[in-house]
Structures are given as C-alpha cells and as structure tokens.
Design a protein around this motif. Structure first.
Motif, PDB file in Angstrom:
ATOM      1  N   GLU A 113       0.814  -1.213   0.000  1.00  0.00           N
ATOM      2  CA  GLU A 113       0.000   0.000   0.000  1.00  0.00           C
ATOM      3  C   GLU A 113       0.852   1.269   0.000  1.00  0.00           C
ATOM      4  OE1 GLU A 113      -2.497  -0.364   3.397  1.00  0.00           O
ATOM      5  OE2 GLU A 113      -3.789  -1.907   2.513  1.00  0.00           O
ATOM      6  N   THR A 114       2.054   1.197   0.575  1.00  0.00           N
ATOM      7  CA  THR A 114       2.880   2.401   0.684  1.00  0.00           C
ATOM      8  C   THR A 114       3.980   2.464  -0.371  1.00  0.00           C
ATOM      9  OG1 THR A 114       4.388   1.321   2.254  1.00  0.00           O
ATOM     10  CG2 THR A 114       2.469   2.495   3.170  1.00  0.00           C
ATOM     11  N   GLY A 115       4.456   1.289  -0.789  1.00  0.00           N
ATOM     12  CA  GLY A 115       5.520   1.262  -1.787  1.00  0.00           C
ATOM     13  C   GLY A 115       6.850   1.761  -1.277  1.00  0.00           C
ATOM     14  N   GLY A 116       7.030   1.791   0.047  1.00  0.00           N
ATOM     15  CA  GLY A 116       8.270   2.294   0.615  1.00  0.00           C
ATOM     16  C   GLY A 116       9.168   1.185   1.129  1.00  0.00           C
ATOM     17  N   LYS A 117      10.113   1.572   1.971  1.00  0.00           N
ATOM     18  CA  LYS A 117      11.070   0.650   2.566  1.00  0.00           C
ATOM     19  C   LYS A 117      10.782   0.550   4.056  1.00  0.00           C
ATOM     20  CE  LYS A 117      16.053  -0.063   3.126  1.00  0.00           C
ATOM     21  NZ  LYS A 117      17.402   0.514   2.854  1.00  0.00           N
ATOM     22  N   LEU A 118      10.620  -0.655   4.559  1.00  0.00           N
ATOM     23  CA  LEU A 118      10.285  -0.858   5.963  1.00  0.00           C
ATOM     24  C   LEU A 118      11.517  -0.663   6.845  1.00  0.00           C
ATOM     25  CD1 LEU A 118       7.987  -1.751   7.915  1.00  0.00           C
ATOM     26  CD2 LEU A 118       8.908  -4.065   7.717  1.00  0.00           C
ATOM     27  N   LEU A 119      11.403   0.253   7.797  1.00  0.00           N
ATOM     28  CA  LEU A 119      12.487   0.479   8.744  1.00  0.00           C
ATOM     29  C   LEU A 119      12.328  -0.390   9.984  1.00  0.00           C
ATOM     30  CD1 LEU A 119      12.871   4.356   8.534  1.00  0.00           C
ATOM     31  CD2 LEU A 119      14.171   2.587   7.338  1.00  0.00           C
ATOM     32  N   PHE A 120      11.106  -0.518  10.465  1.00  0.00           N
ATOM     33  CA  PHE A 120      10.845  -1.457  11.553  1.00  0.00           C
ATOM     34  C   PHE A 120       9.362  -1.775  11.617  1.00  0.00           C
ATOM     35  CE2 PHE A 120      10.308   2.537  13.933  1.00  0.00           C
ATOM     36  CZ  PHE A 120       9.117   2.296  14.588  1.00  0.00           C
ATOM     37  N   GLU A 177      15.468  -3.307   8.186  1.00  0.00           N
ATOM     38  CA  GLU A 177      15.452  -4.761   8.360  1.00  0.00           C
ATOM     39  C   GLU A 177      16.391  -5.452   7.385  1.00  0.00           C
ATOM     40  OE1 GLU A 177      11.723  -6.693   8.383  1.00  0.00           O
ATOM     41  OE2 GLU A 177      10.963  -5.645  10.150  1.00  0.00           O
ATOM     42  N   GLU A 178      16.419  -4.967   6.140  1.00  0.00           N
ATOM     43  CA  GLU A 178      17.285  -5.611   5.139  1.00  0.00           C
ATOM     44  C   GLU A 178      18.764  -5.547   5.540  1.00  0.00           C
ATOM     45  OE1 GLU A 178      14.941  -3.501   4.595  1.00  0.00           O
ATOM     46  OE2 GLU A 178      13.486  -4.455   3.240  1.00  0.00           O
ATOM     47  N   GLU A 179      19.164  -4.412   6.135  1.00  0.00           N
ATOM     48  CA  GLU A 179      20.557  -4.266   6.568  1.00  0.00           C
ATOM     49  C   GLU A 179      20.867  -5.213   7.726  1.00  0.00           C
ATOM     50  OE1 GLU A 179      21.760   0.263   6.065  1.00  0.00           O
ATOM     51  OE2 GLU A 179      19.793   0.081   7.013  1.00  0.00           O
ATOM     52  N   VAL A 180      19.916  -5.303   8.659  1.00  0.00           N
ATOM     53  CA  VAL A 180      20.114  -6.170   9.823  1.00  0.00           C
ATOM     54  C   VAL A 180      20.164  -7.634   9.389  1.00  0.00           C
ATOM     55  CG1 VAL A 180      19.088  -6.939  11.985  1.00  0.00           C
ATOM     56  CG2 VAL A 180      19.039  -4.528  11.382  1.00  0.00           C
ATOM     57  N   VAL A 192      16.664 -16.466   6.444  1.00  0.00           N
ATOM     58  CA  VAL A 192      15.984 -15.662   7.460  1.00  0.00           C
ATOM     59  C   VAL A 192      14.535 -16.115   7.572  1.00  0.00           C
ATOM     60  CG1 VAL A 192      15.215 -13.354   8.113  1.00  0.00           C
ATOM     61  CG2 VAL A 192      17.486 -13.678   7.109  1.00  0.00           C
ATOM     62  N   ASP A 193      14.132 -16.430   8.801  1.00  0.00           N
ATOM     63  CA  ASP A 193      12.759 -16.871   9.058  1.00  0.00           C
ATOM     64  C   ASP A 193      11.905 -15.726   9.599  1.00  0.00           C
ATOM     65  OD1 ASP A 193      10.691 -18.807   9.203  1.00  0.00           O
ATOM     66  OD2 ASP A 193      11.008 -18.953  11.358  1.00  0.00           O
ATOM     67  N   ASP A 194      12.520 -14.839  10.394  1.00  0.00           N
ATOM     68  CA  ASP A 194      11.751 -13.724  10.954  1.00  0.00           C
ATOM     69  C   ASP A 194      12.719 -12.667  11.469  1.00  0.00           C
ATOM     70  OD1 ASP A 194       9.557 -12.243  11.732  1.00  0.00           O
ATOM     71  OD2 ASP A 194       9.401 -13.193  13.687  1.00  0.00           O
ATOM     72  N   THR A 195      12.279 -11.401  11.432  1.00  0.00           N
ATOM     73  CA  THR A 195      13.076 -10.286  11.949  1.00  0.00           C
ATOM     74  C   THR A 195      12.150  -9.387  12.740  1.00  0.00           C
ATOM     75  OG1 THR A 195      14.518 -10.372   9.996  1.00  0.00           O
ATOM     76  CG2 THR A 195      14.599  -8.372  11.358  1.00  0.00           C
ATOM     77  N   GLU A 196      12.556  -9.057  13.965  1.00  0.00           N
ATOM     78  CA  GLU A 196      11.665  -8.274  14.818  1.00  0.00           C
ATOM     79  C   GLU A 196      12.453  -7.266  15.633  1.00  0.00           C
ATOM     80  OE1 GLU A 196       8.291  -8.976  18.304  1.00  0.00           O
ATOM     81  OE2 GLU A 196       9.073 -10.667  17.145  1.00  0.00           O
ATOM     82  N   LEU A 208      15.906  -8.908  16.742  1.00  0.00           N
ATOM     83  CA  LEU A 208      16.058 -10.348  16.861  1.00  0.00           C
ATOM     84  C   LEU A 208      15.814 -10.945  15.478  1.00  0.00           C
ATOM     85  CD1 LEU A 208      14.212 -11.231  20.196  1.00  0.00           C
ATOM     86  CD2 LEU A 208      16.673 -11.009  19.810  1.00  0.00           C
ATOM     87  N   VAL A 209      16.822 -11.625  14.956  1.00  0.00           N
ATOM     88  CA  VAL A 209      16.714 -12.222  13.622  1.00  0.00           C
ATOM     89  C   VAL A 209      16.797 -13.741  13.760  1.00  0.00           C
ATOM     90  CG1 VAL A 209      17.664 -12.307  11.283  1.00  0.00           C
ATOM     91  CG2 VAL A 209      17.861 -10.202  12.630  1.00  0.00           C
ATOM     92  N   GLU A 210      15.767 -14.426  13.312  1.00  0.00           N
ATOM     93  CA  GLU A 210      15.750 -15.890  13.343  1.00  0.00           C
ATOM     94  C   GLU A 210      16.238 -16.422  12.002  1.00  0.00           C
ATOM     95  OE1 GLU A 210      11.889 -17.275  14.334  1.00  0.00           O
ATOM     96  OE2 GLU A 210      11.778 -16.188  16.235  1.00  0.00           O
ATOM     97  N   ILE A 211      17.234 -17.299  12.053  1.00  0.00           N
ATOM     98  CA  ILE A 211      17.788 -17.899  10.841  1.00  0.00           C
ATOM     99  C   ILE A 211      17.729 -19.415  10.949  1.00  0.00           C
ATOM    100  CG2 ILE A 211      19.903 -18.261   9.501  1.00  0.00           C
ATOM    101  CD1 ILE A 211      20.649 -15.435   9.916  1.00  0.00           C
ATOM    102  N   GLU A 212      17.190 -20.031   9.915  1.00  0.00           N
ATOM    103  CA  GLU A 212      17.118 -21.493   9.847  1.00  0.00           C
ATOM    104  C   GLU A 212      18.245 -22.011   8.955  1.00  0.00           C
ATOM    105  OE1 GLU A 212      13.978 -25.032   8.572  1.00  0.00           O
ATOM    106  OE2 GLU A 212      13.263 -22.981   8.930  1.00  0.00           O
TER     107      GLU A 212
END
Length: 237
Positions: A113-120, A177-180, A192-196, A208-212
């Motif tokens: 909907e926003t077409g932007g980049k998610l910071l958090f 998030e992409e940088e983290v 990457v499974d999840d980033t929070e 917190l980044v979950e990696i499988e």
C-alpha cells in the motif's frame, strides 16, 4: 330404464369408486416428506458460510446453530422444502477471537500500500490492546503507522519529511530490516525466518533475527538496532 334411474346408478357408482380410491390411498395418513439433516445443513451453509455446531428436528422444523465470521446464529428451517423460516444472532465475534496476523502478512500488506522501505515493524502487547507499530521510508518522507494486528488495517499514521526528521534523529537512526538481515546472515549461514525490532522506545533498541540453517537448526541473533553490533547468538535445535 328411464334417465333418472340411469343418473342415479351412475352417481352411486362414482361414489363407490371414489370411496375405494380413498380407502386404498388414505391420503390422511400420508405425512409431509422430510429432508435429511445433511440436505438442510448444506442449503443453509451455501447461503451463510460457517460451521454447524448443532442440528435438531422438532415439530417439522430443523433448528440449526451455525458459527460464522461475524457471530453465532440460530436458524429455523422448514423440514419439507428447506426454506429458512427465521434467523437469530445469539453472539457476536470480537476481534480478540481471531488470531494475531504474522509480521510477514502485515509487512506485505503495508508495503504493497505504501511502496516504501520498511524500517521497523514491532508488535506492542498491552493489557487492553495489542497493536503493530511500523515505520516506512520513501524518497521524500518517513511515516509512523499504528496497525490493527487482527486485520492489518491502518489505524493511524504520522508523516515526517526527511529534512525535518534528519535533525530529530541525527544520533538515533535505526537500521533497516534488510541491513540487519545481511549482518545476521554474515554471522550465521542460512535463511531468514523472521526479523523483529524490540525496545524501540528504550535506550537499547535491538533486532532479533531468526535464521534457519540447512541442518534444520535455528539461530536467533540479537543485533543493536542503531550500531548493527551483534550482541548474542542463541541456538535452538
């Protein structure tokens, strides 16, 4: 034989014939046909999608209790033709009865909907309300969102131009998030499974980044949200 006698005999014969037909057919003993419970339930569900919780047959009527997305309803249905005689709502479905949407679902809808980049994007849990908070960056502005965790509906937004925010957050700018995620994958190889983001409003915000990994293990990497420093790596088989 005169005409009156002939008509009299004909009338008697017709009466006898009708009596015999009624005697064998006995329509007064024939009850209305009754539809099966399955047929009635299928008819109602086709009009009001949901789950049948209860079904009973009483006095020529089926009484169904059906749970739908909007609540639970009682239906009275004619057992002979399946027509709905009455509908009564006995309870409503509240938002709390539904599961909280995953971060991936909310993220996908928000960015579409926003077409932007998610910071958090962070789920804030409180006693009276759960809510997602997010910040999205575009070329000209950054926007803070409050999002319903059950429907992904945007409840509020606050937009700040990039120039105004540069002075405000000169010394406190969260990594995207992409940088983290790149930092986390450099620490542990996998997917990457999840980033929070946690602790956004504190002096020590972190991701917190979950990696499988390929061997079905899962690592949780804690990374400082501003400096990008890896703070810890925790393994879970």
């Amino acid at each position: 034989m005169n005409i009156k006698k002939k008509l009299g005999y004909a009338g008697v014969g017709a009466a006898v014939l009708i009596g015999l037909v009624l005697l064998f057919v006995q329509p007064w003993n024939h009850a209305k046909s009754v539809l099966s419970a399955e047929a009635v339930e299928e008819t109602v569900i086709s009009q009001y999608p949901g789950t049948v919780e209860k079904s009973t047959l009483e006095n020529g009527e089926y009484h169904l209790r059906i749970s739908t997305d909007t609540g639970t309803y009682e239906f009275a249905v004619d057992s002979s033709d399946g027509s709905i005689l009455s509908i009564q709502q006995i309870s409503k479905s509240g938002a709390k009865e539904h599961a909280i949407l995953s971060r991936d679902t909310v993220k996908e809808k928000l960015l579409s909907e926003t077409g932007g980049k998610l910071l958090f994007l962070e789920l804030i849990t409180k006693e009276d309300q759960d809510i997602y908070k997010a910040k999205v960056k575009t070329d000209t502005e950054r926007t803070l969102f409050e999002i319903d965790p059950y429907t992904a509906e945007v409840l509020s937004r606050q937009t700040i131009t990039i120039d105004e925010e540069d002075n405000e957050e000169e010394n406190q700018k969260f990594l995207a998030e992409e940088e983290v995620e790149k930092i986390a994958m450099a620490e542990v190889e996998g997917e990457v499974d999840d980033t929070e983001l946690r602790g956004e409003d504190t002096n020590h915000p972190y991701y917190l980044v979950e990696i499988e990994t390929d061997d079905d293990k899962e690592a949780v990497i804690q990374i400082h949200a501003i400096t990008g420093q890896v703070q810890s790596v925790t393994w879970d088989d």
